[in-house]
Design a protein around this motif. Sequence first.
Motif, PDB file in Angstrom:
ATOM      1  N   HIS A 139       0.831  -1.201   0.000  1.00 47.04           N
ATOM      2  CA  HIS A 139       0.000   0.000   0.000  1.00 47.04           C
ATOM      3  C   HIS A 139       0.870   1.257   0.000  1.00 47.04           C
ATOM      4  O   HIS A 139       0.632   2.190  -0.775  1.00 47.04           O
ATOM      5  CB  HIS A 139      -0.929  -0.027   1.217  1.00 47.04           C
ATOM      6  CG  HIS A 139      -1.843   1.145   1.288  1.00 47.04           C
ATOM      7  ND1 HIS A 139      -1.599   2.223   2.104  1.00 47.04           N
ATOM      8  CD2 HIS A 139      -3.004   1.409   0.631  1.00 47.04           C
ATOM      9  CE1 HIS A 139      -2.570   3.103   1.959  1.00 47.04           C
ATOM     10  NE2 HIS A 139      -3.445   2.640   1.070  1.00 47.04           N
ATOM     11  N   THR A 140       1.881   1.270   0.841  1.00 50.36           N
ATOM     12  CA  THR A 140       2.763   2.433   0.920  1.00 50.36           C
ATOM     13  C   THR A 140       3.497   2.622  -0.402  1.00 50.36           C
ATOM     14  O   THR A 140       3.581   3.741  -0.914  1.00 50.36           O
ATOM     15  CB  THR A 140       3.755   2.285   2.085  1.00 50.36           C
ATOM     16  OG1 THR A 140       3.008   2.150   3.300  1.00 50.36           O
ATOM     17  CG2 THR A 140       4.677   3.491   2.188  1.00 50.36           C
ATOM     18  N   GLY A 141       4.030   1.530  -0.967  1.00 50.68           N
ATOM     19  CA  GLY A 141       4.747   1.627  -2.231  1.00 50.68           C
ATOM     20  C   GLY A 141       3.881   2.192  -3.350  1.00 50.68           C
ATOM     21  O   GLY A 141       4.332   3.011  -4.154  1.00 50.68           O
ATOM     22  N   TYR A 142       2.641   1.758  -3.399  1.00 49.07           N
ATOM     23  CA  TYR A 142       1.705   2.239  -4.421  1.00 49.07           C
ATOM     24  C   TYR A 142       1.543   3.754  -4.322  1.00 49.07           C
ATOM     25  O   TYR A 142       1.679   4.483  -5.312  1.00 49.07           O
ATOM     26  CB  TYR A 142       0.358   1.534  -4.253  1.00 49.07           C
ATOM     27  CG  TYR A 142      -0.710   2.021  -5.193  1.00 49.07           C
ATOM     28  CD1 TYR A 142      -0.793   1.520  -6.490  1.00 49.07           C
ATOM     29  CD2 TYR A 142      -1.629   2.988  -4.792  1.00 49.07           C
ATOM     30  CE1 TYR A 142      -1.778   1.978  -7.367  1.00 49.07           C
ATOM     31  CE2 TYR A 142      -2.610   3.433  -5.657  1.00 49.07           C
ATOM     32  CZ  TYR A 142      -2.682   2.930  -6.943  1.00 49.07           C
ATOM     33  OH  TYR A 142      -3.647   3.385  -7.800  1.00 49.07           O
ATOM     34  N   HIS A 143       1.260   4.230  -3.115  1.00 49.40           N
ATOM     35  CA  HIS A 143       0.994   5.660  -2.959  1.00 49.40           C
ATOM     36  C   HIS A 143       2.264   6.504  -2.962  1.00 49.40           C
ATOM     37  O   HIS A 143       2.219   7.668  -3.383  1.00 49.40           O
ATOM     38  CB  HIS A 143       0.151   5.907  -1.711  1.00 49.40           C
ATOM     39  CG  HIS A 143      -1.245   5.418  -1.861  1.00 49.40           C
ATOM     40  ND1 HIS A 143      -2.109   5.885  -2.833  1.00 49.40           N
ATOM     41  CD2 HIS A 143      -1.943   4.477  -1.179  1.00 49.40           C
ATOM     42  CE1 HIS A 143      -3.267   5.270  -2.741  1.00 49.40           C
ATOM     43  NE2 HIS A 143      -3.195   4.400  -1.742  1.00 49.40           N
ATOM     44  N   ILE A 144       3.379   5.950  -2.537  1.00 48.92           N
ATOM     45  CA  ILE A 144       4.644   6.680  -2.663  1.00 48.92           C
ATOM     46  C   ILE A 144       4.968   6.865  -4.143  1.00 48.92           C
ATOM     47  O   ILE A 144       5.487   7.905  -4.551  1.00 48.92           O
ATOM     48  CB  ILE A 144       5.790   5.958  -1.908  1.00 48.92           C
ATOM     49  CG1 ILE A 144       5.614   6.129  -0.395  1.00 48.92           C
ATOM     50  CG2 ILE A 144       7.163   6.446  -2.366  1.00 48.92           C
ATOM     51  CD1 ILE A 144       5.887   7.522   0.153  1.00 48.92           C
TER      52      ILE A 144
END
Length: 157
Positions: A139-144
């Motif tokens: 999730h973090t990678g997607y939004h980063i």
Amino acid sequence: MKAEQHVDQLMREQLVELLRGGFAPNVILLREFHYDRAGVMLPGLHFSGWILLGHLHARLATLLQFMKNPTGDVDVWPDAHWPENHQPATDQEWNTAIDAFEQDQEEMIRLVQNPAVDLFQVHPNGKTLSWAAMTTLHHTGYHIGQLKTVGRQLGVW
């Protein structure tokens, strides 16, 4: 070292690396993103850097809570939190929000690093702590990635 211990240690090390963002560390990217551009919403998008940070942190906090109390009544995938305001009031608010994200990220990392924490035990909701860590990094990678793209469009990088 037994093969099982080696695999467990390797898995924990890889999860930690990816939770931090791998080759593009999350917190470094957030700190590089200029405060004065954190509230800009590009045409066609429903988010700014500020909104993305609030959304990222809310999901991280929910998954961290599950990792800290996996048998509690924690909805690990509640409706997505998207902040109402699209920009921080001050640069201090922006930096404080990044600090809070980093503190929760590091708390999750400490849990992952702790060999006494069973990452693979299935809890009453059918989830494991490794699932929570992997969901967080995905999730973090997607939004980063979205933040990085917005930042490029705004001249941050």
